[in-house]
Write an enzyme that holds these catalytic residues in place. Structure first.
Site, PDB file in Angstrom:
ATOM      1  N   GLU A 177     -50.845  31.086  68.972  1.00  0.00           N
ATOM      2  CA  GLU A 177     -50.110  32.251  68.491  1.00  0.00           C
ATOM      3  C   GLU A 177     -48.883  31.844  67.685  1.00  0.00           C
ATOM      4  O   GLU A 177     -48.468  32.562  66.767  1.00  0.00           O
ATOM      5  CB  GLU A 177     -49.671  33.111  69.675  1.00  0.00           C
ATOM      6  CG  GLU A 177     -50.813  33.634  70.540  1.00  0.00           C
ATOM      7  CD  GLU A 177     -50.346  34.185  71.871  1.00  0.00           C
ATOM      8  OE1 GLU A 177     -51.076  35.010  72.459  1.00  0.00           O
ATOM      9  OE2 GLU A 177     -49.260  33.777  72.355  1.00  0.00           O
ATOM     10  N   ASP A 197     -58.500  42.119  73.444  1.00  0.00           N
ATOM     11  CA  ASP A 197     -59.620  42.548  74.286  1.00  0.00           C
ATOM     12  C   ASP A 197     -59.342  43.935  74.835  1.00  0.00           C
ATOM     13  O   ASP A 197     -58.185  44.340  74.973  1.00  0.00           O
ATOM     14  CB  ASP A 197     -59.836  41.563  75.436  1.00  0.00           C
ATOM     15  CG  ASP A 197     -58.573  41.341  76.263  1.00  0.00           C
ATOM     16  OD1 ASP A 197     -58.418  41.997  77.298  1.00  0.00           O
ATOM     17  OD2 ASP A 197     -57.731  40.509  75.852  1.00  0.00           O
TER      18      ASP A 197
END
Length: 305
Positions: free
Chosen positions: A76, A263
């Protein structure tokens, strides 16, 4: 253990002040003029104290100079390191032996720092979770004295709240969902509700989605966690946000929370499978959104956000 599901009503009874309240701290008036030498000395001390308080209060109107971006995973962090052309600090300001990594540099008129907790020394995986997040946030604030904290990262989203893969949210409030203490007042402490820094102009101008963030130390969601997350009215869940919020609130540093959905927690696919499948693409979306936020911050004060 009994899960308390009526916590949002309790929050209304025990509100916690938003981080940005410190910007509006009122300064008390200077004392009456003294009539004795001792009073004169006392007045000078009081005047100095008042001037320091005024300076601290008005500093919130100064342009933001130093920001710290807390990111849990190297995957990230690296796209933003490239975007802002940052350099890894080989002379870390952190305690010797800690794996914490600082990337730093100048971007426009900002001193930008990205702090990544690094790899676990034994297992070699990213040091995710609330413990690492709280430690690096505290250490970064102490070492770098930022004007603003940004906790950026990926998160699970809830289709019941309208979240989709790739959506990026700014968290309006953050809370824990796995610190269940069903005793009056302790229950509120366990949830640990904190407000994000108030940024109405930023949200409007960048057209960011807004939702509440719930934090726990597990990637999956147990039925008890689900009850707490519903009580938190969360749109997204992560493993760091509420810990960062706790430390930022403790040390009175405004904090933003930018989370990108990898998700769908209440979807049909296993969370771990969907997370890994979408991590790379969603990280790109996260990086683009954080870059837009930093561009917007440049040249502004906290009160202008």
């Amino acid at each position: 253990m009994i899960v308390v599901t009526s916590l949002p009503d309790s929050f209304l009874q025990f509100p916690l002040s938003p981080l940005s309240d410190y910007q509006r701290e009122k300064i008390t008036a200077e004392p009456p003029l003294p009539t004795t030498t001792m009073d004169l000395n006392h007045a000078e001390n009081e005047k100095g104290s008042n001037q320091e308080a005024v300076s601290a209060a008005t500093s919130s109107d100064n342009h933001i100079s130093t920001i710290v971006i807390i990111i849990a995973m190297q995957t990230e962090a690296l796209p933003l390191v490239d975007t802002f052309k940052l350099t890894e600090d080989l002379n870390s300001p952190f305690p010797k032996g800690t794996p914490w990594v600082r990337y730093y540099g100048s971007y426009k008129d900002l001193n930008v720092n990205i702090i990544w907790p690094g790899k676990d020394a034994t297992l070699g995986v990213d040091s995710v979770g609330t413990v690492s997040a709280s430690l690096v946030t505290y250490a970064a604030i102490q070492a770098l004295k930022p004007d603003l904290i940004i906790n950026a990262g990926t998160a699970g989203g809830f289709k019941a709240k309208g979240a989709c893969i790739g959506d990026v949210y700014a968290a309006s409030a953050v809370a824990f969902h796995d610190r269940r203490i069903p005793i009056p007042v302790f229950d509120l402490y366990g949830v640990g509700l904190r407000q994000g820094c108030s940024t109405p102009n930023l949200l409007k101008d960048l057209n960011l989605k807004v939702g509440k963030l719930s934090t726990g130390d597990s990637l999956d969601m147990t039925p008890m966690d689900e009850s707490s997350i519903i009580a938190n009215d969360a749109t997204v869940k992560d493993m760091e946000g509420a810990a960062v919020a706790y430390v930022a609130d403790l040390l009175k540093v405004p904090a933003l929370f930018i989370k990108a959905v990898t998700d769908i927690v209440d979807g049909d696919k296993p969370t771990s499978e969907e997370f890994l499948q979408n991590l790379t693409a969603v990280t790109i979306a996260l990086g683009e959104s954080v870059a837009r936020v930093v561009d917007y911050i440049s040249g502004k004060s906290i009160s202008q956000l």
